[in-house]
Design a protein around this motif. Structure first.
Motif, PDB file in Angstrom:
ATOM      1  N   GLU A  30       0.809  -1.157   0.131  1.00 29.29           N
ATOM      2  CA  GLU A  30       0.083   0.004   0.017  1.00 29.29           C
ATOM      3  C   GLU A  30       0.892   1.179  -0.119  1.00 29.29           C
ATOM      4  O   GLU A  30       0.625   2.120  -0.724  1.00 29.29           O
ATOM      5  N   ASN A  34       1.184   4.144  -2.917  1.00 29.73           N
ATOM      6  CA  ASN A  34       1.126   5.505  -2.757  1.00 29.73           C
ATOM      7  C   ASN A  34       2.267   6.301  -3.164  1.00 29.73           C
ATOM      8  O   ASN A  34       1.934   7.137  -4.014  1.00 29.73           O
ATOM      9  N   LYS A  80      -7.780  10.580  -5.117  1.00 30.16           N
ATOM     10  CA  LYS A  80      -7.576   9.864  -6.459  1.00 30.16           C
ATOM     11  C   LYS A  80      -8.956   9.921  -7.054  1.00 30.16           C
ATOM     12  O   LYS A  80      -9.089   9.263  -8.312  1.00 30.16           O
ATOM     13  N   GLY A  94      -4.009   3.138  -6.138  1.00 25.22           N
ATOM     14  CA  GLY A  94      -4.890   3.181  -4.995  1.00 25.22           C
ATOM     15  C   GLY A  94      -6.279   4.077  -5.453  1.00 25.22           C
ATOM     16  O   GLY A  94      -6.268   4.818  -6.366  1.00 25.22           O
ATOM     17  N   ALA A  99      -6.244   2.370   3.188  1.00 27.29           N
ATOM     18  CA  ALA A  99      -4.858   1.767   3.465  1.00 27.29           C
ATOM     19  C   ALA A  99      -4.597   2.777   4.875  1.00 27.29           C
ATOM     20  O   ALA A  99      -4.209   1.996   5.647  1.00 27.29           O
TER      21      ALA A  99
HETATM   22 MG    MG Z   1      -3.152   3.814  -1.341  1.00 27.11          MG
END
Ligand code: MG
Ligand code: ADP
Length: 609
Positions: A30, A34, A80, A94, A99
Motif C-alpha cells: 500500500e 501510494n 484519487k 489506489g 489503506a
Molecule cells: Mg493507497
C-alpha cells in the motif's frame, strides 16, 4: 433502547484493516503504491524484523501539505477519485482511501511530508486509531511513512504472522514486483540495515528482470509485443524448462498494477500447451495496457483481482501472441542438467523450478546395450554443399568434429545450420545420437515420431481433411456390451477423426478404418484407449481435449517404437519432418524428445572449465 448502533470509527477502520492489511507485505504494497501514485522517481523501503517492527517508505513524490495530512488517516479519504463515475476509469493504483486509515488503527504510524513548493513540511502521528494534531516539521521534498509495531493492539492478528524470514520474503516479493512494473522509478530496499534489493531508475523491464532473477533466466527470455483492439501486451516468456510447480514466477501487470488472475494463469497454460507437463506452471513477465474503462479494479479490497469487461476476445488474442513467442524459446532440454549431482540439481530446482526428466519405460530398454552406427551414405545426391557439412557422412567412423566453414562457426545459431545432417548412431534401437556444430544431441526416436504423428493428425482434424486407411479385413476387438454401446454412441464423432467402427455381434467391435497417418496401426490398442478415455462420465468425443487425448494415444500406439531399427534415411526423414513442427523438442505429453549437450556442458563434465 434499540440494539443497533453505528460502530465507532476506530472499529470500522480495524474491520477494514482486516481486509486491506493482512501482514507486513500488505503495508509495503500500500505504501509503495501510494509513492508511485505520488509520481515518485526514487523509492526507498526500509524494514525491521521482517516489517513487523518497522516499515518505512520514503519517496520523492508530490508530497502532502498540512491540510492533506489532517485527513490522511481518516477512512475513505482519498485524492484519487471524487465521484462515483470516477470508479469507471481508475488509472491510479489506489482509490479506496482505506489503506492509511487501516494502518492508523492497527499500528503506530507517522507521516512526514513536504510538497515541492512548500518551505517546510508537516507531520502527523496515529496510534491504534488515535490520530494526533498535525505539527510543522522539517524534511526533504516528498513523503516518509513509518509504520511501527504492526498489530500491536490486535493480538489475534499478530498471532497469525509467520516467521520473520517468511514475512520478509513476502515484502521483498512485493517490492520486486512493483519495481518490475514501473520503469523510470528507482528502488532501494533494506532489511535490518542490510540492502536486499535495488534497481536504478533508468533500468528497463528486461534489466529489472535480470537484476531480480539473474542472467541465467533473463538471457533465455523471448520478447512479446503485440497489440489489438486497444489492448497491448509487452513482456517476456521463458523457455518451458524454467517452469515451476507454482505460479510465483508469473508476473502480470495491468496498467502498472500487479495482479493475480485465474484467467491469466489459464492464458499462460494454453500458450504453453503441449510443451509443458500438466502440473508445471510456466514463467513469464507480462505487462498489459488497456483502457481503464475496460476493466473493473474495484473487486477486492487488496485490489489484486480485477474483472475484465470483455474477456473472451482478449483471451484469444493473448494466447495467440504468447504462443508465438513461446515457440521461439529454446526448448531444447539441456544435457548439462542431467549431469548434475543430486545436490546441485536440487539447488537449481529451488532457483529455477527445473526438474529432472522422468525416466520413461521403453520396450527396447531392457536388453543389453547395443551401440550401432547407422551406415553412412552421402546425404544428398551429389553430396551436400561443403559449408553445410559438419559430420563425416561417408566415413565408417562417426566423427562429430565440426569442419571449418561459415555454417559451422561455434557461435552459429542452431537453427540456421543443417539440422538433419548425419552421421547418426542408434543406441539400443531407442536413441539416436547426432552431432551438432557445438556439441551433440540424443533423440528419443519414439517420442519424436509420436509428436510428429500427433501434430499431423491434429492438423488433419482441424482442417477437416482426415484420410482414412480402410482395413481389408476389419479387426475385431472383444469388449463388454456396455463398452460396445459406449463407442457406437460416438460413432459419427469418431469417424470425423478417422476411426471407423461397427458393431460385430454382441460384445465385439469391428474396426474398419484408422487414420492413414498411423504407420503401424494398432486397432485393438486404439479401441482400448477409447474405452478408457470416453468411459469417464460426460466426456464427449467432440470436445477439444478429448480429441487431443484420443489422438495422443493413437499416435503413441502407432509410432516408431523404442526397439525399432532405423536406417539413416528413416532417421533423416523423421528429423526433417519434425523440423517443420511448431516444436520438435517435446512429445505430446511434454516430455523431451531430445536432450542437447553443448561443448560447454562437456567441458563442465570433464572438469575442463
Ligand atoms: Mg493507497
Ligand atoms: P488511496 O491510495 O486509496 O487514495 P490511502 O489511504 O492509501 O488511499 O491514501 C490516502 C491519501 O493520502 C491518498 O489519496 C493520497 O492523496 C495521500 N497519500 C498517501 N501516501 C502518499 C504519498 N506517499 N505521497 C503523497 N500523497 C500520499
Amino acid at each position: 433502547m434499540g440494539r443497533i448502533a453505528l460502530l465507532p470509527e476506530v472499529v470500522r477502520n480495524q474491520i477494514a484493516a482486516g481486509e486491506v492489511i493482512e501482514r507486513p507485505a500488505s503495508v509495503v504494497k500500500e505504501l509503495t503504491e501510494n509513492a508511485l501514485d505520488a509520481g515518485a522517481t526514487q523509492i526507498r523501503v526500509d524494514l525491521e524484523q521482517g516489517g513487523v517492527g518497522l516499515v518505512r517508505v520514503v519517496d520523492d513524490g508530490v508530497g502532502m501539505d498540512a491540510s492533506d495530512l489532517a485527513l490522511a488517516f481518516e477512512g475513505h479519504a482519498t485524492s484519487k477519485l471524487s465521484e462515483s463515475s470516477d470508479l469507471e476509469h481508475i488509472s491510479s493504483l489506489g482509490f479506496r482511501g482505506e489503506a492509511l486509515a487501516s494502518m492508523g488503527s492497527v499500528a503506530r504510524c507517522r507521516i512526514l511530508s513536504r510538497p515541492a513548493d512548500a518551505m517546510v513540511g508537516a507531520s502527523i502521528v496515529a496510534e491504534g486509531g488515535r490520530v494526533q494534531e498535525v505539527v510543522e516539521a522539517g524534511g526533504p521534498r516528498g513523503t516518509t511513512l513509518e509504520i511501527r509495531d504492526l498489530f500491536y493492539n490486535v493480538p489475534a492478528r499478530r498471532q497469525f504472522l509467520k516467521r520473520t524470514s517468511t514475512e520478509l520474503a513476502r515484502c521483498v516479493d512485493v517490492v520486486q514486483r512493483l519495481a518490475l512494473a514501473h520503469d523510470g522509478v528507482g528502488f532501494i530496499m533494506t532489511s535490518d540495515g542490510k540492502r536486499v534489493f535495488d534497481v536504478e531508475p533508468d533500468m528497463d523491464f528486461l534489466g529489472r528482470i535480470r537484476r531480480t532473477f539473474g542472467a541465467e533466466l533473463a538471457d533465455e527470455l523471448v520478447p512479446v509485443s503485440e497489440s489489438s483492439n486497444g489492448m497491448q501486451i509487452d513482456g517476456f516468456v521463458a523457455p518451458p524448462r524454467f517452469a515451476r510447480r507454482d505460479t510465483s514466477r508469473q508476473m502480470w501487470f495491468l496498467n502498472g498494477r500487479m495482479l493475480r488472475d485465474k484467467l491469466l494463469i489459464r492464458v499462460l497454460k494454453d500458450a504453453y500447451h503441449g510443451f509443458l507437463e500438466p502440473f508445471k506452471q510456466p514463467v513469464a513477465f507480462l505487462r498489459l495496457s488497456l483502457d481503464p474503462a475496460r476493466v473493473d479494479v474495484n473487486v477486492h479490497p487488496a485490489k489484486a483481482e480485477v474483472r475484465f469487461r470483455d474477456s473472451r476476445p482478449m483471451f484469444g488474442f493473448l494466447v495467440k501472441a504468447l504462443r508465438a513467442a513461446v515457440t521461439q524459446t529454446d526448448m531444447a532440454t539441456p544435457g548439462e542438467s542431467l549431469m548434475d549431482t543430486r545436490v546441485r540439481r536440487e539447488q537449481r530446482e529451488s532457483q529455477t523450478g527445473y526438474l529432472p526428466l522422468p525416466s520413461r519405460p521403453s520396450s527396447g530398454g531392457q536388453g543389453p546395450m547395443v551401440v550401432r552406427e547407422v551406415s553412412g551414405r552421402p546425404l544428398h545426391e551429389g553430396g551436400p554443399p561443403p559449408a553445410r557439412e559438419f559430420g563425416a557422412p561417408d566415413s565408417t567412423v562417426a566423427s562429430f568434429e565440426p569442419k571449418p566453414g561459415p555454417a559451422a562457426d561455434a557461435g552459429e545459431d542452431w537453427q540456421t545450420v543443417d539440422r538433419f545432417a548425419g552421421p547418426f548412431i542408434q543406441v539400443n534401437r531407442t536413441y539416436i545420437v547426432r552431432g551438432l556444430p557445438d556439441g551433440f544431441e540424443i533423440i528419443d526416436q519414439h517420442a519424436l515420431h509420436e509428436r510428429l504423428t500427433y501434430e499431423l493428425m491434429r492438423k488433419d482434424v482441424r482442417e477437416n481433411s482426415v484420410a482414412v486407411q480402410r482395413l481389408l479385413i476389419p479387426e475385431t476387438v472383444d469388449c463388454s456390451r456396455a463398452h460396445v454401446g459406449l463407442l457406437l454412441g460416438h460413432k459419427d464423432a469418431l469417424e470425423r477423426i478417422g476411426i471407423i467402427i461397427e458393431a460385430f455381434g454382441e460384445g465385439t467391435l469391428a474396426v474398419h478404418g484408422l487414420p492413414s497417418r498411423l504407420k503401424n496401426p494398432d486397432a485393438e490398442g486404439v479401441v482400448r484407449d477409447l474405452i478408457e478415455i470416453l468411459g469417464h462420465d460426460g466426456k464427449l468425443p467432440d470436445a477439444e481435449d478429448v480429441i487431443e487425448e484420443v489422438l495422443h494415444s493413437a499416435a503413441c500406439r502407432s509410432s516408431i517404437m523404442a526397439g525399432d531399427e532405423l536406417r539413416e534415411n528413416d532417421i533423416r526423414s523423421l528429423l526433417e519432418r519434425a523440423g517443420e513442427l511448431e516444436s520438435d523438442q517435446t512429445c505430446p505429453h511434454s516430455r523431451p524428445t531430445r536432450v542437447r549437450f553443448t561443448l560447454a556442458d562437456l567441458e563442465k563434465a570433464f572438469h575442463r572449465s
